[in-house]
Design an enzyme around this catalytic site. Structure first.
Site, PDB file in Angstrom:
ATOM      1  CD  GLU A 285      68.057  48.003  36.345  1.00  0.00           C
ATOM      2  OE1 GLU A 285      67.458  47.064  36.909  1.00  0.00           O
ATOM      3  OE2 GLU A 285      67.566  48.659  35.400  1.00  0.00           O
ATOM      4  CG  HIS A 306      65.118  80.232  38.107  1.00  0.00           C
ATOM      5  ND1 HIS A 306      65.134  81.605  38.261  1.00  0.00           N
ATOM      6  CD2 HIS A 306      65.259  80.004  36.776  1.00  0.00           C
ATOM      7  CE1 HIS A 306      65.255  82.186  37.075  1.00  0.00           C
ATOM      8  NE2 HIS A 306      65.332  81.235  36.154  1.00  0.00           N
ATOM      9  CE  LYS A 420      62.055  43.079  41.586  1.00  0.00           C
ATOM     10  NZ  LYS A 420      62.267  42.369  40.303  1.00  0.00           N
TER      11      LYS A 420
END
Length: 447
Positions: A285, A306, A420
Site C-alpha cells: 500500500e 514443497h 469502493k
C-alpha cells in the site's frame, strides 16, 4: 541490537560501491522523513510514537483489557487492513499461530470485518451466541463497508443478548478523536473510545490503540512491545553506514533497479505467517503507486518449499528474497530417539527441531543463491514482545525510506478508493446512479 541485516549472500548481485552511490539518495530520504518535508509528512506521527505516546490512554487500554478478560470468553475485533492485521500478526507471533486453541486465562480473539463473506460471519455469530463476548470496532470513519456491515451484525447480537445498557459496556470503539460516524455513535451510546491518531495511517497504526487493545486482551506485554520500538526509534535515527534499516531500504531499491521487481518475505516459523501479511500491506500500500513499486509476496518455509520452492529455485529471475531468521524460537522440541531407524532419521535422534529448521534455512539460502536469487537476511533474537516491537518499527521506517527512494508518497493510498466507488455504484448507493449505469453497460459487454 534486536534486528541485524546480513548481506553476505547478495555479493554476486550487488557490488559494494553501489551502496555508496545510492547513499546521497538515502540521506535525502532520511532528511525528508525526519524533517517532515517529504510527501505525506502529515502522516508521520508513527515516527516518534514509541517515545511520546499518550500514557493516559495507554493506561486506559490496560484497564479495558482487564475488564474484557474478566467478563468475556471471546473478543471480536472488527476492522480491515491496518485496523486488524497488525494486532493479529503480533498475537500470533508472540503467543502462537494457534492462539485460539492454546490460550488460557485470556479470551479467544476473532477478527471480522475484513471481508463481506456471509459464510464467515455466520460461523462467528454462531460461536458468539453461546459465549460471553465483547466487540472492539476499529474504524476512523465508521462507514467503511466491510467493518461497518460486521459491526451492524455484532452490535445487534450484543443488544439482543445483553440489552442496550449491557451491550454498551461490551463495545469499545477505536476511532477518530473528534468526528466521524463511529465517534458520534459512540458518544451518543456511551461506548468507551480510543483514538486513531490523525497523523498515523492505518498500516502504521499497530503501536497505537488500534493494535494495543486487542494485544493487551491477548496477554501480550505491551510495555515490552513499546520499549522494543523505542529502542529501534533511537538506534535507527542516525543516517550512517551502520543503520541496517536504511541499508535494507537501499538494497531493496538497488535490486529493484536491476529488474528484481518482487520481494518474497520468507520465514521458517509458522508463527510469523501473519507478520508476512502485515508486511505485504505495509509495503504494498505504501510503494505500489505511480506505476512503480516492489511487489511484496511471502512464503512460510519449509512448508512452501514443497510448492513455491520450485518457482523460487528455477522460475523467473525477477525476484529477490528476504529471510527472517529467528534465533530463539518460542518453544523447542527434540526428535525422539525410538531406538529404531525405520524412517532413516536415526541420525537426527535427540536433535532440537530448531537446529533442524536452521539447517533447512541455511540450505535453502545457498540453493536459492545458486539458482540466481539475491537473498537478504533479517535476523531477530526472538519473536517475544521487545524484539518484535523493534522489528515492527524497523519495517515501518524501512518502508518510509524505501518509498522516498522510489519517488512515491509512502503514506497515501489513492488506488484503494477505485474499487469502493464501483462497488457503491453497483450496490445502488444514493448519489452513484449515473456511474452505476455506465458500469452495468460495461459488465454486459464483458459477458
Amino acid at each position: 541490537m534486536s534486528v541485524r541485516l546480513e548481506t553476505g549472500y547478495i555479493a554476486p548481485f550487488v557490488r559494494q560501491h553501489e551502496l555508496g552511490m545510492i547513499a546521497p539518495q538515502v540521506l535525502s530520504a532520511h532528511e525528508q522523513l525526519e524533517g517532515k518535508t517529504g510527501p505525506g509528512s502529515e502522516f508521520t506521527g508513527w515516527l516518534k510514537l514509541p517515545g511520546d505516546f499518550d500514557k493516559a490512554e495507554f493506561a486506559r487500554v490496560k484497564q479495558a483489557a482487564a475488564k474484557i478478560q474478566a467478563n468475556s470468553d471471546v473478543l471480536v475485533v472488527i476492522g480491515i487492513g491496518g485496523s486488524y492485521l497488525g494486532a493479529r500478526a503480533v498475537i500470533e507471533a508472540v503467543k502462537s499461530a494457534q492462539y485460539n486453541l492454546v490460550c488460557k486465562g485470556t479470551p479467544r480473539i476473532f477478527f471480522a470485518g475484513a471481508s463481506v463473506s456471509g459464510a464467515q460471519l455466520v460461523d462467528l455469530v454462531a460461536l458468539c451466541e453461546e459465549k460471553d463476548f465483547a466487540v472492539n470496532m476499529i474504524s476512523k470513519s465508521g462507514t467503511t463497508t466491510e467493518p461497518a456491515v460486521a459491526f451492524r451484525v455484532f452490535r445487534d447480537l450484543l443488544e439482543k443478548k445483553y440489552g442496550k445498557d449491557g451491550a454498551k459496556e461490551r463495545i469499545y470503539a477505536t476511532t477518530d478523536k473528534a468526528r466521524g460516524t463511529l465517534k458520534e455513535l459512540a458518544t451518543a451510546e456511551g461506548y468507551e473510545t480510543f483514538v486513531v491518531p490523525d497523523d498515523v495511517g492505518g498500516r502504521y497504526s499497530v503501536l497505537t490503540a488500534v493494535g494495543l487493545l486487542p494485544l493487551a486482551v491477548a496477554g501480550v506485554d505491551i510495555d515490552a512491545l513499546m520499549a522494543g520500538a523505542a529502542e529501534a526509534m533511537e538506534k535507527l535515527s542516525v543516517c550512517d553506514a551502520q543503520n541496517d534499516c536504511y541499508n535494507y531500504a537501499a538494497l531493496r531499491n538497488i535490486l529493484y533497479r536491476k529488474g528484481k521487481t518482487v520481494e518474497v518475505m520468507a520465514s521458517f516459523e509458522p508463527d510469523f505467517a501473519m507478520m508476512n501479511e502485515w508486511y505485504k500491506q505495509l509495503f504494498g500500500e505504501s510503494e505500489g503507486k505511480d506505476q512503480k513499486g516492489i511487489f511484496p509476496a511471502s512464503v512460510v518455509y519449509t512448508t512452501d518449499l514443497h510448492s513455491m520452492g520450485q518457482y523460487m529455485q528455477d522460475g523467473g529471475r525477477h525476484l529477490f528474497e528476504t529471510m527472517v531468521a529467528v534465533k530463539k524460537p518460542r518453544a523447542e522440541m527434540k526428535v525422539p530417539d525410538t531406538g529404531e531407524d525405520f524412517d532413516g532419521l536415526g541420525y537426527l535422534a535427540g536433535s532440537g527441531l530448531s537446529h533442524v529448521n536452521e539447517m533447512a534455512m541455511q540450505g535453502t539460502i545457498l540453493a536459492h543463491v545458486d539458482g540466481g536469487v539475491p537473498v537478504l537476511v533479517l535476523e531477530t533474537d526472538s519473536l517475544a514482545e521487545h524484539d518484535l516491537g523493534y522489528l515492527i518499527y524497523f519495517y515501518e521506517k524501512a518502508c518510509a525510506i524505501s518509498g522516498y527512494l522510489l519517488g512515491v508518497n509512502p503514506f497515501d493510498q489513492p488506488g484503494v478508493e477505485s474499487y469502493k466507488k464501483n462497488m457503491f455504484a453497483l450496490l445502488g448507493k444514493p448519489g452513484f446512479e449515473q456511474q452505476a449505469k455506465a458500469l452495468e453497460e460495461r459488465l454486459k459487454k464483458a459477458k
